[in-house]
Structure formats: C-alpha cells, structure tokens
Design a protein around this motif. Structure first.
Motif, short mmCIF file in Angstrom:
data_model
loop_
_atom_site.label_atom_id
_atom_site.label_comp_id
_atom_site.label_asym_id
_atom_site.label_seq_id
_atom_site.Cartn_x
_atom_site.Cartn_y
_atom_site.Cartn_z
N TYR A 1 9.09 -1.54 5.98
CA TYR A 1 8.74 -0.86 4.91
C TYR A 1 9.39 0.55 4.42
O TYR A 1 9.46 1.02 3.29
CB TYR A 1 6.92 -0.19 5.19
N ASP B 1 0.86 -1.19 -0.17
CA ASP B 1 0.07 0.06 0.03
C ASP B 1 1.03 1.26 -0.07
O ASP B 1 0.79 2.29 0.72
CB ASP B 1 -1.00 0.12 1.23
N ASN B 2 1.62 1.42 -1.05
CA ASN B 2 2.67 2.32 -1.08
C ASN B 2 3.56 2.52 0.26
O ASN B 2 3.86 3.57 0.54
CB ASN B 2 2.00 3.82 -1.50
N THR C 1 3.05 1.80 3.12
CA THR C 1 2.18 2.28 4.29
C THR C 1 2.02 1.08 5.24
O THR C 1 1.12 0.21 4.99
CB THR C 1 0.92 2.96 3.95
N GLN D 1 7.20 -1.32 10.55
CA GLN D 1 7.39 0.02 10.02
C GLN D 1 8.73 0.10 9.47
O GLN D 1 9.03 0.92 8.27
CB GLN D 1 7.16 0.87 11.11
N GLN E 1 11.06 1.04 0.83
CA GLN E 1 10.86 2.33 0.23
C GLN E 1 12.16 3.08 0.08
O GLN E 1 12.47 3.67 -1.48
CB GLN E 1 10.01 3.76 0.93
#
Length: 157
Positions: A129, A113-114, A116, A126, A133
């Motif tokens: 991700y 989810d991009n 997120t 966290q 990214q």
C-alpha cells in the motif's frame, strides 16, 4: 501536487529530459516492485485481500507501460523536433489516456481505503500500500507536468 513554476519557461527538451528519468524510469521500477508484491499478498491473504486490486494493478501496469512507450517513441521526438501544433493529435490521445490513468488512480484509492492497510496487515501488505501510494503521487505529478506545462506549451508554440 508539485511546483510546476520551475518548468513554466524551461525549454521543452529539458522538460522531456526530466520526465524520462524522473517519471518514466521511476514508474517502471515502481511497477517492477509492486507487481510481485501484489501477487504475493493477494495469494497469501486471498480471503481478505480486495479481489479486484491485483487485476487493477496488472491493468495499470500494462496501460502505463504502453502509454510511456508511445510518448518515448512517437510524441516526445515530435516535440523535440519542434512540431508544435503538428503534435496535437498524439497529445490529445495522451491526455485522454491520462484521464484513464486518473480513473484507475481513483479506483486504487477506493479499493485500498486511501492506501490504509487493515489493522492486522502483514509487513508485505503494508509495504504494498505504501508503494502504491508513492506510485500514485508520482503519477499525478507526472500527468500534471505533461498536461499543464509540456503539452500546453507545445500546443501554443
């Protein structure tokens, strides 16, 4: 996107000498941190973690490491030797693999989810991700520099 103008007229050797530490070594370090973290989060949160994410990250790791090795052992030496258009076939292969990397990037973005994490995600999730990214941002810049500057200039030499 990075500012590629600084590389537009740089010697091809200098571009390669920049790519190796800035991107190749960086990607290896990133993946060395991401893989155990992804495995941990996938195990601890097996009920809620996207089941396709760990296999995709493992696939990306294998493909990216193989790709970088081919550049380092075959293509970059050819470019440094001034082969120009003589390097067209391996450049085409690398650009095709860049397209494959881009497909994986889009899958990562969709699965996360991009990037997120869920509202109740633990710190490890966290961090995973955030690291994914960062890897994706660096990989996009890396691919752009090679495709738009290094490979284009090599083929036009």
């Amino acid at each position: 996107m990075s500012d590629l103008s600084i590389w537009q007229h740089a010697p091809l050797d200098a571009i390669i000498d920049h790519i190796l530490p800035r991107y190749h070594e960086t990607h290896r370090r990133q993946l060395d941190e991401i893989l155990p973290l992804a495995d941990k989060v996938a195990r601890v949160h097996a009920e809620t973690f996207p089941p396709q994410l760990l296999p995709l990250v493992l696939h990306m790791d294998g493909e990216l490491r193989s790709h970088m090795m081919k550049e380092e052992r075959m293509l970059f030496p050819m470019i440094k030797q001034g082969l120009g258009r003589g390097a067209a076939m391996p450049i085409n292969v690398m650009m095709h693999e860049h397209d494959d990397h881009d497909t994986v990037i889009h899958q990562l973005i969709e699965l996360t989810d991009n990037f997120t994490p869920p509202a109740a995600a633990c710190g490890s999730w966290q961090r995973l991700y955030a690291q994914l990214q960062e890897l994706v941002g660096d990989l996009r810049d890396h691919i752009e520099l090679e495709n738009e500057i290094l490979f284009a200039r090599t083929l036009n030499a």
